[in-house]
Design a protein around this motif. Sequence first.
Motif, PDB file in Angstrom:
ATOM      1  N   TRP A 180     -26.376  91.158  10.110  1.00 40.31           N
ATOM      2  CA  TRP A 180     -25.921  90.580  11.387  1.00 40.31           C
ATOM      3  C   TRP A 180     -26.391  89.125  11.504  1.00 40.31           C
ATOM      4  CZ3 TRP A 180     -29.238  88.847  15.235  1.00 40.31           C
ATOM      5  CH2 TRP A 180     -28.661  88.569  16.478  1.00 40.31           C
ATOM      6  N   ALA A 181     -27.654  88.882  11.170  1.00 42.75           N
ATOM      7  CA  ALA A 181     -28.192  87.513  11.271  1.00 42.75           C
ATOM      8  C   ALA A 181     -27.541  86.609  10.229  1.00 42.75           C
ATOM      9  CB  ALA A 181     -29.712  87.538  11.090  1.00 42.75           C
ATOM     10  N   LEU A 182     -27.340  87.127   9.024  1.00 44.66           N
ATOM     11  CA  LEU A 182     -26.711  86.304   7.980  1.00 44.66           C
ATOM     12  C   LEU A 182     -25.253  85.990   8.341  1.00 44.66           C
ATOM     13  CD1 LEU A 182     -28.267  87.948   4.782  1.00 44.66           C
ATOM     14  CD2 LEU A 182     -28.836  85.710   5.780  1.00 44.66           C
ATOM     15  N   ASP A 183     -24.567  86.943   8.967  1.00 48.10           N
ATOM     16  CA  ASP A 183     -23.186  86.670   9.419  1.00 48.10           C
ATOM     17  C   ASP A 183     -23.174  85.531  10.437  1.00 48.10           C
ATOM     18  OD1 ASP A 183     -22.166  88.659   7.846  1.00 48.10           O
ATOM     19  OD2 ASP A 183     -21.830  90.097   9.478  1.00 48.10           O
ATOM     20  N   ARG A 184     -24.145  85.551  11.349  1.00 51.56           N
ATOM     21  CA  ARG A 184     -24.226  84.471  12.344  1.00 51.56           C
ATOM     22  C   ARG A 184     -24.469  83.129  11.677  1.00 51.56           C
ATOM     23  NH1 ARG A 184     -27.273  85.636  18.055  1.00 51.56           N
ATOM     24  NH2 ARG A 184     -27.329  83.357  18.075  1.00 51.56           N
ATOM     25  N   MET A 185     -25.349  83.123  10.678  1.00 48.56           N
ATOM     26  CA  MET A 185     -25.646  81.862   9.990  1.00 48.56           C
ATOM     27  C   MET A 185     -24.410  81.373   9.224  1.00 48.56           C
ATOM     28  SD  MET A 185     -28.618  81.156  11.038  1.00 48.56           S
ATOM     29  CE  MET A 185     -29.013  79.712  10.058  1.00 48.56           C
ATOM     30  N   ARG A 186     -23.675  82.297   8.595  1.00 50.23           N
ATOM     31  CA  ARG A 186     -22.460  81.902   7.861  1.00 50.23           C
ATOM     32  C   ARG A 186     -21.432  81.304   8.825  1.00 50.23           C
ATOM     33  NH1 ARG A 186     -22.963  87.094   5.367  1.00 50.23           N
ATOM     34  NH2 ARG A 186     -23.776  86.909   3.248  1.00 50.23           N
ATOM     35  N   ALA A 187     -21.294  81.925   9.982  1.00 47.52           N
ATOM     36  CA  ALA A 187     -20.328  81.406  10.973  1.00 47.52           C
ATOM     37  C   ALA A 187     -20.735  79.994  11.390  1.00 47.52           C
ATOM     38  CB  ALA A 187     -20.267  82.342  12.176  1.00 47.52           C
ATOM     39  N   ARG A 188     -22.027  79.756  11.527  1.00 47.59           N
ATOM     40  CA  ARG A 188     -22.497  78.420  11.947  1.00 47.59           C
ATOM     41  C   ARG A 188     -22.264  77.404  10.827  1.00 47.59           C
ATOM     42  NH1 ARG A 188     -25.577  76.714  16.646  1.00 47.59           N
ATOM     43  NH2 ARG A 188     -25.343  74.452  16.513  1.00 47.59           N
ATOM     44  N   VAL A 189     -22.458  77.846   9.564  1.00 49.61           N
ATOM     45  CA  VAL A 189     -22.150  76.958   8.432  1.00 49.61           C
ATOM     46  C   VAL A 189     -20.695  76.504   8.555  1.00 49.61           C
ATOM     47  CG1 VAL A 189     -21.783  76.896   5.919  1.00 49.61           C
ATOM     48  CG2 VAL A 189     -23.871  77.940   6.852  1.00 49.61           C
ATOM     49  N   ASP A 190     -19.803  77.449   8.799  1.00 47.38           N
ATOM     50  CA  ASP A 190     -18.380  77.106   8.865  1.00 47.38           C
ATOM     51  C   ASP A 190     -18.072  76.160  10.025  1.00 47.38           C
ATOM     52  OD1 ASP A 190     -17.767  78.473   6.640  1.00 47.38           O
ATOM     53  OD2 ASP A 190     -17.086  80.292   7.670  1.00 47.38           O
ATOM     54  N   SER A 191     -18.709  76.410  11.183  1.00 44.33           N
ATOM     55  CA  SER A 191     -18.364  75.578  12.341  1.00 44.33           C
ATOM     56  C   SER A 191     -19.014  74.195  12.277  1.00 44.33           C
ATOM     57  CB  SER A 191     -18.737  76.289  13.642  1.00 44.33           C
ATOM     58  OG  SER A 191     -20.138  76.389  13.738  1.00 44.33           O
ATOM     59  N   GLU A 192     -19.967  73.995  11.357  1.00 44.98           N
ATOM     60  CA  GLU A 192     -20.664  72.697  11.289  1.00 44.98           C
ATOM     61  C   GLU A 192     -20.246  71.855  10.090  1.00 44.98           C
ATOM     62  OE1 GLU A 192     -22.621  71.442  13.595  1.00 44.98           O
ATOM     63  OE2 GLU A 192     -22.635  73.261  14.829  1.00 44.98           O
ATOM     64  N   ARG A 193     -19.167  72.252   9.415  1.00 46.38           N
ATOM     65  CA  ARG A 193     -18.771  71.512   8.201  1.00 46.38           C
ATOM     66  C   ARG A 193     -18.413  70.055   8.490  1.00 46.38           C
ATOM     67  NH1 ARG A 193     -18.383  74.203   3.437  1.00 46.38           N
ATOM     68  NH2 ARG A 193     -18.444  76.474   3.585  1.00 46.38           N
ATOM     69  N   GLY A 194     -18.051  69.794   9.731  1.00 47.39           N
ATOM     70  CA  GLY A 194     -17.716  68.414  10.094  1.00 47.39           C
ATOM     71  C   GLY A 194     -18.917  67.611  10.576  1.00 47.39           C
ATOM     72  N   ALA A 195     -20.130  68.101  10.348  1.00 48.19           N
ATOM     73  CA  ALA A 195     -21.334  67.406  10.830  1.00 48.19           C
ATOM     74  C   ALA A 195     -21.405  65.983  10.274  1.00 48.19           C
ATOM     75  CB  ALA A 195     -22.584  68.185  10.424  1.00 48.19           C
ATOM     76  N   ALA A 196     -22.043  65.080  11.064  1.00 52.75           N
ATOM     77  CA  ALA A 196     -22.073  63.655  10.712  1.00 52.75           C
ATOM     78  C   ALA A 196     -22.792  63.407   9.381  1.00 52.75           C
ATOM     79  CB  ALA A 196     -22.767  62.881  11.830  1.00 52.75           C
TER      80      ALA A 196
END
Length: 354
Positions: free
Chosen positions: A99-115
């Motif tokens: 569950w925690a790793l799924d959350r981290m993976r989702a955050r990786v995906d949503s932050e790909r456009g980070a500065a």
Amino acid sequence: MPIETIRWRGGVPGSLELIDQRRLPQERMLLTLQTVDETWEAIKTLAVRGAPAIGVAAAYGVVLGAQGARDSVDAAAAAALAAAEHLATSRPTAVNLFWALDRMRARVDSERGAADPSAFCEALLAEATAIFEEDRETCRAIGRHGAALFPAGARVLTHCNAGGLATADYGTALGCIYAAHESGRGVEVLACETRPLLQGARLTAYELREAGVPVTLITDGMSGFAMQRGKVDAVVVGADRIARNGDVANKIGTYTHAVLARRHGIPFYVAAPASTFDLSLASGADIPIEERDPGEVLRCREAVTAPQEGVGVWNPAFDVTPAELVTAIITEHGVIQPVGEAEVLGVVGEHARR
Ligand code: MRU
């Protein structure tokens, strides 16, 4: 709680600091983790253990992976995903890990456009810290719901360690006991030692004593006699994974206490956050059960307790208690009672892993 089980030190880059639970109660030592491999090893060898704490440690482990590859956002994202894949192989039963790793993976995906890579890693650290903080809140809520189920002066039996050491803070099963204690209900605890790795003796007895909760230690085989002699008013345990129908995987020995509790008409409670439910599994028969090193059964800590050769050993780390033996499941969203699929979905359906 006087025990700080797990914390992140610094920003990005930073490190993960844990109480090394392998050494308790003899020594209270901190372990500093800098890499994904060190985090994997700490989870595998139970330096950090207990379903919610494993999830928190793994989330921070993903940050350790990303911060070691800050050449570009793409490199940091690839390292984070590789870390998640590796950490997922550390232990199979506690679903909080996945569950925690799924959350981290989702955050990786949503932050790909980070500065830049630092901003990317900081976002991952924010997600891991949110998992940590939410677990603290969750345990307090579980404690509030659970304490109300114990009569004043209740003598409560527990198994393994589902306390502050197993979570970000306070605990699930022990959270209910702490909340009852703090509200002046005068609870007492019967802690089962929990062979083979003695989490009850080493960790539960230790943290209850630190918190000033009266605790009596028994070996696992004594629980039936304690119930027969009228020394137990309720049982409360944690969980590593709960299926959609309410079947509960928890530390080996839990099922035995549940059968005995039913035999003696004693309520058997499970305390667990929504992150411990796996709604993709129809029943406990589908829960993967970790089998550990036979050496854990052939020895007790360093002491040799059996012939070292010529004896077969089976060492499942968890068992499954059927929903029909569980009086209620205490979650942060409320109490599931009676325990069945419709009731599980009614209380945690929107919050749990599917
Ligand atoms: O093998 P462990 O020590 O990780 O097993 C821990 C348990 O079985 C706990 O009861 C469970 O993870 C709940 S912790 C809040």
